[in-house]
Write a protein that holds these residues in place. Structure first.
Motif, PDB file in Angstrom:
ATOM      1  N   THR A 169      58.461 -91.357  28.570  1.00  0.00           N
ATOM      2  CA  THR A 169      59.399 -90.803  27.831  1.00  0.00           C
ATOM      3  C   THR A 169      59.971 -89.602  28.657  1.00  0.00           C
ATOM      4  O   THR A 169      59.187 -89.309  29.769  1.00  0.00           O
ATOM      5  N   ALA A 170      61.360 -89.198  28.600  1.00  0.00           N
ATOM      6  CA  ALA A 170      61.847 -88.330  29.646  1.00  0.00           C
ATOM      7  C   ALA A 170      61.175 -87.089  29.761  1.00  0.00           C
ATOM      8  O   ALA A 170      60.995 -86.722  30.934  1.00  0.00           O
ATOM      9  N   PHE A 171      60.782 -86.461  28.693  1.00  0.00           N
ATOM     10  CA  PHE A 171      60.094 -85.012  28.817  1.00  0.00           C
ATOM     11  C   PHE A 171      58.619 -85.310  29.440  1.00  0.00           C
ATOM     12  O   PHE A 171      58.078 -84.323  30.075  1.00  0.00           O
ATOM     13  N   PHE A 199      70.394 -84.567  40.800  1.00  0.00           N
ATOM     14  CA  PHE A 199      71.500 -84.211  42.020  1.00  0.00           C
ATOM     15  C   PHE A 199      70.893 -83.335  43.069  1.00  0.00           C
ATOM     16  O   PHE A 199      69.506 -83.384  42.912  1.00  0.00           O
ATOM     17  N   GLU A 200      71.683 -82.771  44.000  1.00  0.00           N
ATOM     18  CA  GLU A 200      70.857 -81.842  44.994  1.00  0.00           C
ATOM     19  C   GLU A 200      69.713 -80.870  44.303  1.00  0.00           C
ATOM     20  O   GLU A 200      68.647 -80.780  44.591  1.00  0.00           O
ATOM     21  N   HIS A 201      70.491 -80.214  43.264  1.00  0.00           N
ATOM     22  CA  HIS A 201      69.484 -79.020  42.491  1.00  0.00           C
ATOM     23  C   HIS A 201      69.275 -79.468  41.096  1.00  0.00           C
ATOM     24  O   HIS A 201      68.339 -79.030  40.509  1.00  0.00           O
ATOM     25  N   LEU A 202      70.367 -80.053  40.290  1.00  0.00           N
ATOM     26  CA  LEU A 202      70.338 -80.242  39.076  1.00  0.00           C
ATOM     27  C   LEU A 202      69.692 -81.455  38.544  1.00  0.00           C
ATOM     28  O   LEU A 202      69.783 -82.594  39.119  1.00  0.00           O
ATOM     29  N   ILE A 203      68.780 -81.709  37.640  1.00  0.00           N
ATOM     30  CA  ILE A 203      68.124 -82.883  37.380  1.00  0.00           C
ATOM     31  C   ILE A 203      68.141 -82.874  35.647  1.00  0.00           C
ATOM     32  O   ILE A 203      68.258 -81.692  35.003  1.00  0.00           O
ATOM     33  N   TYR A 204      68.336 -83.861  35.006  1.00  0.00           N
ATOM     34  CA  TYR A 204      68.281 -84.405  33.425  1.00  0.00           C
ATOM     35  C   TYR A 204      68.114 -85.634  33.309  1.00  0.00           C
ATOM     36  O   TYR A 204      68.091 -86.400  33.857  1.00  0.00           O
ATOM     37  N   GLY A 205      67.531 -85.574  31.990  1.00  0.00           N
ATOM     38  CA  GLY A 205      67.171 -87.088  31.331  1.00  0.00           C
ATOM     39  C   GLY A 205      67.160 -87.227  29.977  1.00  0.00           C
ATOM     40  O   GLY A 205      66.740 -86.014  29.311  1.00  0.00           O
ATOM     41  N   ALA A 247      64.176 -85.016  25.856  1.00  0.00           N
ATOM     42  CA  ALA A 247      65.112 -84.922  27.013  1.00  0.00           C
ATOM     43  C   ALA A 247      64.718 -83.682  27.591  1.00  0.00           C
ATOM     44  O   ALA A 247      63.803 -82.866  27.272  1.00  0.00           O
ATOM     45  N   TYR A 248      65.164 -83.439  28.912  1.00  0.00           N
ATOM     46  CA  TYR A 248      64.839 -82.251  29.840  1.00  0.00           C
ATOM     47  C   TYR A 248      66.171 -82.116  30.578  1.00  0.00           C
ATOM     48  O   TYR A 248      66.818 -82.818  30.834  1.00  0.00           O
ATOM     49  N   VAL A 249      66.107 -80.975  31.076  1.00  0.00           N
ATOM     50  CA  VAL A 249      67.062 -80.499  31.983  1.00  0.00           C
ATOM     51  C   VAL A 249      66.254 -79.323  32.817  1.00  0.00           C
ATOM     52  O   VAL A 249      65.536 -78.582  32.624  1.00  0.00           O
ATOM     53  N   GLY A 250      66.860 -79.258  34.219  1.00  0.00           N
ATOM     54  CA  GLY A 250      66.007 -78.666  35.089  1.00  0.00           C
ATOM     55  C   GLY A 250      66.764 -78.339  36.454  1.00  0.00           C
ATOM     56  O   GLY A 250      68.093 -78.707  36.738  1.00  0.00           O
ATOM     57  N   TRP A 251      66.456 -77.270  37.002  1.00  0.00           N
ATOM     58  CA  TRP A 251      67.224 -76.584  38.221  1.00  0.00           C
ATOM     59  C   TRP A 251      65.980 -76.539  39.478  1.00  0.00           C
ATOM     60  O   TRP A 251      65.187 -75.889  39.157  1.00  0.00           O
ATOM     61  N   MET A 252      66.349 -77.256  40.633  1.00  0.00           N
ATOM     62  CA  MET A 252      65.244 -77.297  41.508  1.00  0.00           C
ATOM     63  C   MET A 252      65.801 -76.619  42.826  1.00  0.00           C
ATOM     64  O   MET A 252      66.913 -76.767  43.049  1.00  0.00           O
ATOM     65  N   SER A 253      65.078 -75.597  43.341  1.00  0.00           N
ATOM     66  CA  SER A 253      65.490 -74.891  44.690  1.00  0.00           C
ATOM     67  C   SER A 253      63.969 -74.737  45.476  1.00  0.00           C
ATOM     68  O   SER A 253      63.141 -74.872  44.884  1.00  0.00           O
ATOM     69  N   GLY A 271      53.526 -86.817  10.517  1.00  0.00           N
ATOM     70  CA  GLY A 271      55.193 -86.707  10.240  1.00  0.00           C
ATOM     71  C   GLY A 271      55.921 -86.258  11.164  1.00  0.00           C
ATOM     72  O   GLY A 271      55.726 -86.631  12.478  1.00  0.00           O
ATOM     73  N   GLU A 272      57.127 -85.721  10.451  1.00  0.00           N
ATOM     74  CA  GLU A 272      57.958 -85.158  11.832  1.00  0.00           C
ATOM     75  C   GLU A 272      57.568 -84.221  12.706  1.00  0.00           C
ATOM     76  O   GLU A 272      56.676 -83.552  12.555  1.00  0.00           O
ATOM     77  N   GLN A 273      58.139 -84.103  13.771  1.00  0.00           N
ATOM     78  CA  GLN A 273      57.821 -83.025  14.690  1.00  0.00           C
ATOM     79  C   GLN A 273      58.946 -82.579  15.386  1.00  0.00           C
ATOM     80  O   GLN A 273      59.859 -83.466  15.779  1.00  0.00           O
ATOM     81  N   GLN A 274      58.963 -81.276  15.819  1.00  0.00           N
ATOM     82  CA  GLN A 274      59.733 -80.897  16.803  1.00  0.00           C
ATOM     83  C   GLN A 274      59.108 -79.922  18.033  1.00  0.00           C
ATOM     84  O   GLN A 274      58.295 -79.190  17.667  1.00  0.00           O
ATOM     85  N   LEU A 275      59.255 -80.099  19.102  1.00  0.00           N
ATOM     86  CA  LEU A 275      58.681 -79.480  20.256  1.00  0.00           C
ATOM     87  C   LEU A 275      59.637 -78.807  21.272  1.00  0.00           C
ATOM     88  O   LEU A 275      60.455 -79.875  21.440  1.00  0.00           O
ATOM     89  N   ALA A 276      59.168 -77.994  22.002  1.00  0.00           N
ATOM     90  CA  ALA A 276      60.038 -77.365  22.997  1.00  0.00           C
ATOM     91  C   ALA A 276      59.072 -76.912  23.979  1.00  0.00           C
ATOM     92  O   ALA A 276      58.073 -76.194  23.820  1.00  0.00           O
ATOM     93  N   GLY A 277      59.455 -77.043  25.317  1.00  0.00           N
ATOM     94  CA  GLY A 277      58.465 -76.717  26.456  1.00  0.00           C
ATOM     95  C   GLY A 277      59.357 -76.384  27.711  1.00  0.00           C
ATOM     96  O   GLY A 277      60.486 -76.487  27.668  1.00  0.00           O
ATOM     97  N   LEU A 278      58.604 -75.316  28.566  1.00  0.00           N
ATOM     98  CA  LEU A 278      59.376 -74.827  29.766  1.00  0.00           C
ATOM     99  C   LEU A 278      58.379 -74.682  30.749  1.00  0.00           C
ATOM    100  O   LEU A 278      57.140 -74.332  30.553  1.00  0.00           O
TER     101      LEU A 278
END
Length: 350
Positions: free
Chosen positions: A126-128, A161-167, A188-194, A216-223
């Motif tokens: 999965t993306a994340f 992209f050069e710096h931006l990623i997402y999925g 899903a994820y979004v990121g910036w690479m440098s 049951g249901e679930q919601q998750l956030a990661g950094l």
């Protein structure tokens, strides 16, 4: 466990190639290719501690073998890509038996729109899952994020992209690693690479099993964050917060009484590159699960309270030694409320 005939057919399909072509089985002038890849690793966990074991190991004893091997083939034909990957692994998770099993880890086809965008369809990450431990420099990974991981019936879109990623990915009728139903899963994820600082944020939501299993249901956030302080020294952070609905009772085979449990986890890690072969890694870790808290209204009083209470903290120090680019020898010691005293591994890649 796969049937023996299935395993034999899968292995035969991977090994029926001309040995003279080595790892690169085919390279076309237009970018088409077929490549064989794999990994062999021997090692495991030392001094596993039943007092601090949450869901890491099937048993607590002096040594838990975690040897592992993977073999796969991937390729591209025009704009179409594919991958088949087999894993030979120990069933070391809580509820397992510690024995080896051979399983299909990935099996998907995809389409590459250009050098930036592509999709995958089938059994895949999965993306994340690709960035759930971003910012954790430890070899064995520390705090478990708990996202969906590999799933069948998954459609995934990614861009780099050069710096931006997402999925983003959607998995129909997802399952826990134990095989229990979890419902549809989206993450899903979004990121910036440098070169100096890189950041990736991810989210996940699942629909739940609707009484079929305890999930049951679930919601998750990661950094996850990586900061290169100087060329040889980097700092990392990885953390998550999760609200997960779990069944608290059953009526026959139907799970009922779903209650929301809030869970947290965070890792601070550092890496020092002594030279091209040696790197030293340290981490400090914190995990807090509402299900561990005896003061929580949802605590399962049929279980004894955990030795570490409602949270646990531990630290680690170790090194990775790479005598060659595709060989790594890793040793990590842990102190505090850690589920193990040490971890050691030797892995070779091709």
């Amino acid at each position: 466990m796969l049937k023996k005939t299935t395993v034999a057919i899968a292995l035969a399909s991977l090994f029926c190639v001309n040995a003279a072509t080595a790892v690169s089985l085919k390279e076309g002038d237009n970018g088409d290719y077929i490549r064989l890849f794999g990994e062999v690793g021997v090692g495991g966990h030392f001094g596993t501690n039943s007092d601090y074991n949450h869901d890491e190991f099937y048993d607590a004893k002096g040594f838990v073998d975690d040897s592992f091997a993977t073999l796969g083939v991937k390729g591209q034909n025009k704009n179409y890509i594919y991958r088949l990957e087999l894993d030979y692994q120990r069933r070391n998770w809580l509820g397992g038996d510690g024995e080896f099993e051979l399983a299909i880890d990935k099996m998907y086809v995809g389409y590459v729109f250009n050098d930036i965008h592509w999709i995958e369809l089938g059994l895949t990450d999965t993306a994340f899952d690709e960035y759930d431990h971003f910012g954790d420099f430890t070899f064995n990974k520390s705090v478990e994020t708990g996202e969906a991981g590999d799933q069948e019936n998954t459609l995934k879109y990614e861009a780099k992209f050069e710096h931006l990623i997402y999925g983003v990915s959607y998995s129909y009728d997802g399952k826990h690693k134990s095989g229990a139903a979890q419902g549809d899963i989206v993450n899903a994820y979004v990121g910036w690479m440098s070169d100096f600082v890189s950041i990736v944020a991810g989210i996940e939501a699942r629909g739940g099993s609707e009484g079929i299993s305890k999930y049951g249901e679930q919601q998750l956030a990661g950094l996850g964050i990586r900061v290169k302080v100087i060329p040889q020294f980097s700092l990392g952070f990885n953390g998550f917060i999760e609200d997960e609905d779990l069944s608290t009772r059953k009526s026959g085979d139907v799970h009922l009484g779903y209650e929301t449990f809030r869970n947290y986890g965070a890792t601070l890690s550092a890496k020092y590159d002594f030279n091209e072969s040696w790197e030293f890694i340290a981490s400090a870790n914190h995990e807090q699960y509402e299900g561990w808290d005896v003061e929580s209204p949802n605590y399962d009083y049929t279980e004894l309270p955990a030795e570490y209470g409602k949270d646990r903290q531990w630290a680690s120090l170790g090194f990775n030694y790479r005598p060659a680019r595709d060989i790594v020898l890793s040793v990590e010691g842990r102190v505090g409320e850690a589920p193990e005293a040490a971890y050691a591994y030797a892995r070779m890649y091709f």
